[in-house]
Design an enzyme around this catalytic site. Structure first.
Site, PDB file in Angstrom:
ATOM      1  N   ASP A  38      -1.547  -0.706   6.166  1.00 25.18           N
ATOM      2  CA  ASP A  38      -1.935  -0.182   7.707  1.00 25.18           C
ATOM      3  C   ASP A  38      -3.010   0.162   7.970  1.00 25.18           C
ATOM      4  OD1 ASP A  38      -2.794   2.983   6.811  1.00 25.18           O
ATOM      5  OD2 ASP A  38      -2.323   1.714   5.439  1.00 25.18           O
ATOM      6  N   ASP A  76       0.593  -1.126   0.055  1.00 24.17           N
ATOM      7  CA  ASP A  76      -0.019  -0.069  -0.269  1.00 24.17           C
ATOM      8  C   ASP A  76       1.266   1.153   0.129  1.00 24.17           C
ATOM      9  OD1 ASP A  76      -2.339   1.231   0.659  1.00 24.17           O
ATOM     10  OD2 ASP A  76      -1.472   2.163   2.591  1.00 24.17           O
TER      11      ASP A  76
END
Length: 225
Positions: free
Chosen positions: A174, A11
């Site tokens: 995250d 990400d």
């Protein structure tokens, strides 16, 4: 213990890059032009992680949930997107350990890709200007496919691109969106402790492992089965 992956998807916002300073500038400038109260970095940091559309709506209603009037939203979106096009990476920065972690992954021969909900028009300039675009063999943005995270489609698209089975893949993110996407795609999932998860400890989402810096992926994968 993690199983040794062949492919790793990572990400961007909250994982590789702290983009909140630029997003805050654009949000508060947008609000100022609309004659509305500024929201500030503390609130923006709580609101990011679900794409620009949700960020704009949260800023307009000053809440995680809720919908602004459509005409106000359209006006706000036009202002925000123009601002962000010129402020994608002026204040944003890589988290400590990101360059070292990415370099190690490439040196070990892992197939590495990027999966983000950020639109391509912002993703490519950000990765380029921060000097990390060449680490990725594929970049899947929020508008590459009809679906984005937490839907598994972007992850499965990357697995198909590399010709690698999902169970031999790892997602690094995250947020709970990354965890949900990974679980739905049958990927393993490792999360960074410092990212954007609306103020909730990412450990509550039960990823396979949590690390404090991307460079720690070296030790984690060195011990993988």
């Amino acid at each position: 213990m993690l199983k040794q992956p062949e492919m790793i998807l990572i990400d961007v916002d909250g994982t590789l890059v702290d983009s909140v300073p630029d997003l805050t500038f654009c949000t508060d400038t947008m609000m100022e032009r609309l004659g509305l109260p500024l929201r500030g970095e503390t609130k923006v940091r709580q609101w990011v992680g679900n794409g620009v559309e949700r960020l704009i709506k949260r800023a307009l209603v000053d809440n995680m949930e809720g919908e602004p009037e459509e005409d106000l939203y359209q006006k706000a979106e036009t202002i925000f997107l123009a601002l962000y096009a010129d402020n994608t990476s002026k204040r944003s920065h890589l988290y400590p350990g990101v360059n070292e972690g990415l370099a190690w992954l490439k040196s070990q021969g892992y197939r590495v890709g990027c999966v983000t909900n950020k639109a391509a028009q912002f993703t490519y300039p950000l990765l380029t200007e921060l000097g990390i675009i060449d680490y990725f063999e594929i970049v899947i943005s929020g508008d590459t496919l009809p679906e984005k995270k937490p839907h598994p489609a972007p992850l499965l698209h990357a697995a198909s691109h590399f010709g690698i089975a999902p169970e031999k893949a790892l997602m690094i993110g995250d947020s709970i969106s990354d965890v949900k996407a990974a679980r739905a795609a049958n990927f393993q999932i490792v999360c960074l402790s410092y990212g954007y998860n609306h103020g909730v400890d990412i450990r509550d989402s039960q990823p396979d492992s949590v690390i404090d810096s991307l460079i720690e992926i070296k030790n984690l994968l060195s011990q993988a089965a």
